[in-house]
Enzyme design. Structure first.
Site, short mmCIF file in Angstrom:
data_model
loop_
_atom_site.label_atom_id
_atom_site.label_comp_id
_atom_site.label_asym_id
_atom_site.label_seq_id
_atom_site.Cartn_x
_atom_site.Cartn_y
_atom_site.Cartn_z
N LYS A 72 0.58 -0.99 -0.35
CA LYS A 72 0.08 0.05 -0.01
C LYS A 72 1.31 0.76 -0.23
O LYS A 72 1.74 1.13 0.94
CB LYS A 72 -0.65 0.15 1.35
CG LYS A 72 -2.49 0.41 1.22
CD LYS A 72 -2.45 -0.46 2.43
CE LYS A 72 -4.14 1.30 2.76
NZ LYS A 72 -4.60 -0.09 3.98
C1 E4P Z 1 -8.12 1.67 4.25
O1 E4P Z 1 -7.34 0.64 3.69
C2 E4P Z 1 -8.00 1.99 5.80
O2 E4P Z 1 -7.29 1.49 6.63
C3 E4P Z 1 -8.91 2.78 5.65
O3 E4P Z 1 -10.45 2.06 5.41
C4 E4P Z 1 -9.61 3.98 6.46
O4 E4P Z 1 -10.46 4.18 6.94
P1 E4P Z 1 -10.22 5.45 8.66
O5 E4P Z 1 -10.70 6.91 7.72
O6 E4P Z 1 -11.93 4.77 9.25
O7 E4P Z 1 -9.59 5.54 9.45
#
Ligand code: E4P
Length: 217
Positions: free
Chosen positions: A83
């Site tokens: 990522k």
């Molecule tokens: C996605 O890969 C992220 O880890 C995640 O969805 C972030 O979500 P949040 O806005 O609840 O932290």
């Protein structure tokens, strides 16, 4: 539609996977921090538990170091997806890692132009953050719809991974908007099957069945 679970908690992943509904996992530096575990150890455990894609995020901010970190993370298991954040450096690292045959999830996407760049950088996944846009009074779901249209216009194969999901409605709306994948926090995933009318109806069926005195198996 694929369901990923958005957590680095082994017990949650293990329990939810037993439902057969979990196709993959997404983590981020905050989720790794919350797990309290060593990053390599916890990622290796998650990859052994879930055969589908497991996103692991780099923490460097320049393209060369992101690429190095991505290569290191990819060695943890063959189902690791690296990522990278949606910055110019992240896009450069994405292109390099993709050329190495490593799958990349470009994260922290907040508009459709960013998503277009991720597709051009050969990302396997683009992660638009729905909940965080909604928090600002913008319509996160509109972003999913726009990206779907753009990717279809040019036949980009980058998969739309709806992220920052806060409710069951976000999940069904993402499906309607054409997201390929949704990554869901464990608490929201559990709520997907719940409806008070299901509980009420079941209680009434079982009460009537009890009166028959019959058994099935
Ligand atoms: C996605 O890969 C992220 O880890 C995640 O969805 C972030 O979500 P949040 O806005 O609840 O932290």
């Amino acid at each position: 539609m694929d369901f990923f679970v958005d957590t680095a908690e082994i017990s949650e992943i293990s329990e939810l996977s037993s439902s057969g509904m979990v196709d993959g996992v997404t983590t981020n530096p905050s989720l790794i921090m919350k797990s309290g575990r060593d990053v390599r150890e916890v990622l290796a455990e998650i990859c052994a538990l879930v055969k589908g894609p497991v996103s692991a995020e780099v923490v460097a901010t320049d393209a060369d170091r992101m690429t190095d970190e991505g290569r290191t993370l990819a060695k943890i298991a063959e189902n690791i997806v690296v990522k990278v954040p949606l910055t110019w450096d992240g896009l450069r690292a994405c292109r390099t890692l993709a050329a190495d045959g490593i799958k990349v999830n470009v994260t922290l996407c907040f508009n459709s132009a960013q998503a277009l760049l991720a597709a051009k950088a050969n990302a396997t996944y683009i992660s638009p953050f729905i909940g965080r846009l909604d928090d600002l009074g913008q319509d996160g779901m509109e972003l999913i719809e726009d990206i779907r249209t753009i990717y279809d216009n040019y036949s980009y194969e980058t998969r739309i991974l709806a992220a920052s999901i806060r409710s069951p409605l976000h999940v069904s709306s993402s499906a309607l908007a054409g997201a390929d994948v949704v990554t869901v926090p464990p608490a929201v995933l559990r709520r997907l099957a719940l409806h008070p009318l299901t509980d009420k109806g079941l209680a009434s069926f079982l009460a009537d069945w009890e009166k028959t005195g019959m058994t099935i198996a």
